[in-house]
Design an enzyme around this catalytic site. Sequence first.
Site, PDB file in Angstrom:
ATOM      1  N   THR A 108       0.848  -1.191   0.000  1.00 20.13           N
ATOM      2  CA  THR A 108       0.000   0.000   0.000  1.00 20.13           C
ATOM      3  C   THR A 108       0.882   1.239   0.000  1.00 20.13           C
ATOM      4  OG1 THR A 108      -1.913   1.049   1.073  1.00 20.13           O
ATOM      5  CG2 THR A 108      -0.293   0.071   2.543  1.00 20.13           C
ATOM      6  N   ASN A 109       0.298   2.405   0.275  1.00 22.13           N
ATOM      7  CA  ASN A 109       1.073   3.652   0.331  1.00 22.13           C
ATOM      8  C   ASN A 109       0.478   4.523   1.439  1.00 22.13           C
ATOM      9  OD1 ASN A 109      -1.004   5.535  -0.803  1.00 22.13           O
ATOM     10  ND2 ASN A 109      -0.870   4.090  -2.509  1.00 22.13           N
ATOM     11  N   PRO A 110       1.190   5.597   1.818  1.00 22.22           N
ATOM     12  CA  PRO A 110       0.727   6.351   3.005  1.00 22.22           C
ATOM     13  C   PRO A 110      -0.352   7.397   2.739  1.00 22.22           C
ATOM     14  CG  PRO A 110       2.960   7.000   2.367  1.00 22.22           C
ATOM     15  CD  PRO A 110       2.467   6.088   1.315  1.00 22.22           C
TER      16      PRO A 110
END
Length: 401
Positions: free
Chosen positions: A212-214
Site C-alpha cells: 500500500t502507500n501512506p
Amino acid sequence: MPFAGRHVVLGVSGGIACYKSCTLARQLTEDGAVVDVVLTASAAEFVRPVTFEALTGRPVLTSLWERDRALAHIGLAKQTDLAILAPATANVLARAAMGMADDLLTALLLARSGPVLAAPAMNDAMYAHPATRANMKTLAARGWQFIGPEIGPLAEGPSDRPGRMSEPDTILAAAARLLVTGGGGGGRLAGKTVVVTAGPTREHLDPVRVLTNPSSGRMGYALAAAAYARGAEVLLVTGPTELPLPLGVTAHRVETTAEMQRAVQALVKKAHVLIMAAAPADYRPATSAATKRPRRNGTLTLELEATPDILATLERPQPCVVVGFALEAGGDGVAKARQKLQDKALDFVILNDALEPGAGFEVATNRVTIIGKAGAPIELPLLSKRDVADKILDAVERALT
Ligand code: CTP
C-alpha cells in the site's frame, strides 16, 4: 470556506449539549464567520455568556430587556445569513412551533424568514414523543432544516434511541451546505453528481500482509465535503482510511485497485464530474497466498504485476468533467503533469510536488497547481486541503458551464 464573511446567529437553548455549542461558536469564528450568540435563560445556567463572548469576540444576547438592545432580535433575525439552533431542546422546538415569542431566542426565530438549522438534543423519550414529532414536522414544513439527533450516550446514560445532539463537525457540514443552497436545493453544483475517489488501495501478499502507500485520504474527503456543501450528490469511493465519512456523501468502500476500478466504472455512468484523488496501488503481487506466508531466512523476491490504470481505461458513456492528480517529485512537474492530462484524457490535472514541505500525503495542507486543457496553470499557495478543494471545484464549475 463557506463561512468566511458570513453572519451567523447561534441560538443556544438549555441542555447539557450546550458544551458542544462552545466548539461550534469557536469553529465558526475561526472559519471567518461573524457569530452572534443568543442564549436562553436556561442555557445561561449551563454556560455563562462570557464563555461565548471570549470565543466569538462579540457581545452575547440573553434577554429582550437589555438596555439599548430592544430591537436586537429583529436585527439578528433579518440581517444574518443563517440561524443555527444548537442544542434545540424539546421546549424551544415546542415554543417555536407554536409561534411563541416569550424570550429573545424565540422572538428572533418568529421574526426570521431566512434559513434555520436546528440540532435537536433531548432525552430519547422526549424526542420520540408525538408532541415533539409534530412540532418538528410543523417547523420542517415552514422550511426549517434538522441535523440529528443521533443515537449515543445521553446525560442520563446509554441509549439505543436518538436524542444525542450531532457533533459540531456534523452540524458545521450541514450549515455549510445550507448557507450555499439556502435550503432550497440550490448551490452551484445542485443537480450534479460528483464521484470522488480517496485514499490508498491495498494489494494482498497473503491474508495478513499488504502492499500500500501512506495516502491519508484527506484530499479526497475534503473534495467530497466541499462538493456536498455546494449542493452536489456526492459518491465517494474510498480505500481504507481512518477518517470519519463527510456528512451527506454516499460511501463505497473498496480495498484493491481492481475493486476501485469496478466501483468507479459503475458510478461514472451517472456522474457529471469524476475526481480521482485516490492513490491506487500501481502494482500487486502476481500471486496472493491463501494462507499466511511463513517467514524464512534470506531474501524474498516478489513478482509484481501492474494493476489496472483506472483513469486511462475509463469508459465514459456521457460527457463528464474528469480531474486527475499527478504526484511528481521534482523536475519539470508541469510538463509531466500536462503529459498525464493528455494521456489520460483529463480536463484538469492537479499537480502535487511530493518533495514540497506541507504538501502531499499525510498532512492537512497542500500546495498544488491546477492545470487545465487550455490556459495558464493556476499555481496556488500552501492552503488547507479544504481550501484547495474549493479552488479545484471553482475550476470544475467553470468547465461545467
Ligand atoms: N490513477 C489511476 N489508476 C491507477 C493509478 C493512478 O486512475 N492505477 C490515477 C490517480 O488517482 C491520479 C492519476 O491517476 O488521479 C495519476 O496518478 P500518479 O500515480 O501520479 O500517476 P501514474 O499515472 O500512476 O504515473 P506515474 O506513477 O508513472 O507518475
